[in-house]
Design an enzyme around this catalytic site. Structure first.
Site, PDB file in Angstrom:
ATOM      1  N   PHE A 106       0.810  -1.217   0.000  1.00 54.22           N
ATOM      2  CA  PHE A 106       0.000   0.000   0.000  1.00 54.22           C
ATOM      3  C   PHE A 106       0.844   1.268   0.000  1.00 54.22           C
ATOM      4  O   PHE A 106       0.413   2.331  -0.461  1.00 54.22           O
ATOM      5  CB  PHE A 106      -0.954  -0.003   1.205  1.00 54.22           C
ATOM      6  CG  PHE A 106      -0.353   0.410   2.516  1.00 54.22           C
ATOM      7  CD1 PHE A 106      -0.457   1.722   2.967  1.00 54.22           C
ATOM      8  CD2 PHE A 106       0.292  -0.509   3.328  1.00 54.22           C
ATOM      9  CE1 PHE A 106       0.082   2.107   4.186  1.00 54.22           C
ATOM     10  CE2 PHE A 106       0.826  -0.137   4.543  1.00 54.22           C
ATOM     11  CZ  PHE A 106       0.728   1.177   4.980  1.00 54.22           C
ATOM     12  N   LYS A 107       2.060   1.169   0.477  1.00 54.53           N
ATOM     13  CA  LYS A 107       2.890   2.360   0.607  1.00 54.53           C
ATOM     14  C   LYS A 107       3.407   2.874  -0.729  1.00 54.53           C
ATOM     15  O   LYS A 107       3.984   3.960  -0.798  1.00 54.53           O
ATOM     16  CB  LYS A 107       4.036   2.077   1.583  1.00 54.53           C
ATOM     17  CG  LYS A 107       3.491   1.814   2.984  1.00 54.53           C
ATOM     18  CD  LYS A 107       4.533   1.423   3.997  1.00 54.53           C
ATOM     19  CE  LYS A 107       3.862   1.133   5.341  1.00 54.53           C
ATOM     20  NZ  LYS A 107       4.801   0.744   6.386  1.00 54.53           N
ATOM     21  N   ASP A 108       3.170   2.116  -1.799  1.00 54.06           N
ATOM     22  CA  ASP A 108       3.537   2.609  -3.120  1.00 54.06           C
ATOM     23  C   ASP A 108       2.836   3.919  -3.443  1.00 54.06           C
ATOM     24  O   ASP A 108       3.406   4.795  -4.098  1.00 54.06           O
ATOM     25  CB  ASP A 108       3.188   1.569  -4.198  1.00 54.06           C
ATOM     26  CG  ASP A 108       4.217   0.455  -4.287  1.00 54.06           C
ATOM     27  OD1 ASP A 108       5.414   0.734  -4.079  1.00 54.06           O
ATOM     28  OD2 ASP A 108       3.831  -0.694  -4.562  1.00 54.06           O
ATOM     29  N   THR A 141       7.568   0.016   3.974  1.00 54.00           N
ATOM     30  CA  THR A 141       7.893   1.420   3.711  1.00 54.00           C
ATOM     31  C   THR A 141       9.229   1.542   2.985  1.00 54.00           C
ATOM     32  O   THR A 141       9.367   2.294   2.015  1.00 54.00           O
ATOM     33  CB  THR A 141       7.947   2.231   5.017  1.00 54.00           C
ATOM     34  OG1 THR A 141       6.651   2.242   5.616  1.00 54.00           O
ATOM     35  CG2 THR A 141       8.369   3.660   4.756  1.00 54.00           C
TER      36      THR A 141
END
Length: 441
Positions: A106-108, A141
């Site tokens: 999701f951190k993309d 991250t």
């Protein structure tokens, strides 16, 4: 848009300062001075808009006063070059799959947006000094930030991660890149890595010698764009006629992700309530129960990206709700699960539905199974591809997990990392020596 520090509400900074500096001079986190409520017409027509069109409206509310509309649109479209689809998992329960980006996590979204926004400010300023991005990671991250900034001219990335406490595949994603990325393997836990980064930002000697910024969710350009996919999830539900009584469950570690969702709710996003799912690092769960926030050392679990004992973004949540725990409770409930419960959930969900959760998504799924009420539609965030945790997941499902080609490519690289004690003096000395070395090249 002006920003203020969570430690000093009278302090003011523009977006460029907030993004480039990352942390306020008083060690506080930057907060938007106002959270704009989006017009009702936007929500009435949101199901007719694309992911990128939705994100442009949300981005404009945060950043539109500081960036030309065409530049902001380009940043948004470049960031969201992939989808975040909903997949049905159980009765009234959906998974928001956030692992379709370059590093399958999701951190993309936040990392790619920040890389492009920072690049815009660097080119606009004409400052020839190299920008040094410091990022602490408990898992995904590091890979998202490292890959988001890989090869970007004028930027060097330092990824700090706890030795032996990230999955082997996660480690491969940021230790095999080289070029403008340096991985630092800290002998400690995530909180030690985060403390080193925060200390660097307030050290006068370091800041005089180097231009520093952070790509952790302490940076407004990292956490705010994560609001995009909450609005996108709502739009998808509305297309299916399921947009009433939406409950969103967020596996939570440093609390930047759920914080972005809560900002979305403040902007008018029709989410009925949120659930913050914790593993055994349950500081926030205990805060909701007792009304007292008591950070402590983190413990290692199989849901390693949530292994945070002193979540930075708690300060933003407290500020957003006026430091009123009852106000927080009105919008957020908590849940916590042991490793054994997480394993049980991965196995049972796969056995009963054929859907494979990663350990973090399993926390979200289990919380919805426990707390979803009749008439509610539940969405949990599947924050990373389960193949990143194949050593944990495969024994639970009794078979292999296919590794996507993008992950397999990372695994072919050679690990390069710098061992480091959890000691700021050693970290500072290393940064200064690297800075001097690059100046002489």
């Amino acid at each position: 848009m002006k920003y203020y520090s969570t430690n000093d509400t009278s302090a003011r900074a523009g977006l460029e300062q907030a993004v480039v500096k990352g942390l306020a001079p008083d060690k506080g986190l930057y907060m938007p001075l106002e959270v704009k409520r989006l017009p009702e017409e936007f929500f009435e027509n949101i199901d007719k808009l694309s992911f990128q069109e939705i994100a442009c409206v949300v981005a404009d509310a945060f950043f539109g006063g500081d960036i030309p509309a065409d530049e902001l649109r380009k940043i948004v479209y470049d960031t969201l070059a992939f989808d975040c689809p909903l997949e049905k998992v159980g009765e009234n329960i959906w998974s928001l799959e956030l692992f379709h980006g370059p590093t399958l996590a999701f951190k993309d979204v936040g990392a790619r947006f920040m890389a492009r926004l920072l690049g815009y400010f660097i080119s606009k300023s004409g400052d020839s000094r190299e920008v040094n991005v410091l990022v602490a990671t408990s898992g995904d991250t590091g890979s998202a930030v490292a890959n988001g900034f890989l090869g970007v001219e004028g930027i060097h990335v330092y990824v700090l991660y706890p030795k032996g406490k990230v999955s082997p595949i996660q480690e491969c994603q940021f230790t095999t890149l080289g070029r403008n990325v340096t991985a630092i393997e800290v002998d400690g836990v995530f909180d030690d890595c985060q403390a080193l980064v925060k200390s660097a930002f307030v050290d006068a000697e370091l800041n005089a010698a180097m231009k520093l910024t952070s790509a952790n969710s302490i940076n407004v350009a990292r956490f705010l764009p994560q609001a995009f996919y909450y609005f996108h999830a709502y739009a998808q539900l509305k297309r299916m006629g399921l947009a009433d009584n939406v409950v969103v469950c967020v596996p939570s570690g440093n609390f930047g992700n759920i914080c972005a969702g809560l900002f979305g709710k403040r902007m008018g996003l029709p989410v009925r309530r949120f659930i913050a799912a914790n593993n055994e690092n349950d500081v926030f769960f205990e805060y909701l129960s007792s009304g007292e926030y008591k950070p402590r050392a983190s413990v290692q679990t199989i849901a390693n990206a949530m292994d945070v004992g002193a979540p930075s973004n708690f300060a933003r949540i407290a500020e957003l709700y006026g430091h009123d725990v009852d106000a927080v409770r009105a919008d957020v409930s908590g849940a916590r699960f042991s490793d054994e419960q997480i394993r049980e959930t991965v196995a049972s969900v796969y056995r009963e539905t054929g859907y494979l959760c990663d350990p973090h998504g399993a926390c979200g799924m289990r919380a919805l199974q426990q707390q979803l009420k009749p008439g509610e539609t539940g969405v949990f965030l599947e924050t990373a591809h389960p193949a990143k945790f194949k050593d944990t997941v495969e024994p639970l499902i009794g078979g292999p997990v296919a590794i996507p080609e993008r992950l397999a490519a990372f695994m072919k690289g050679t690990k390069e990392s710098v061992p480091m004690a959890a000691d700021f003096a050693a970290f500072k000395s290393f940064l200064l020596s690297r800075q001097a070395m690059r100046k002489n090249l």
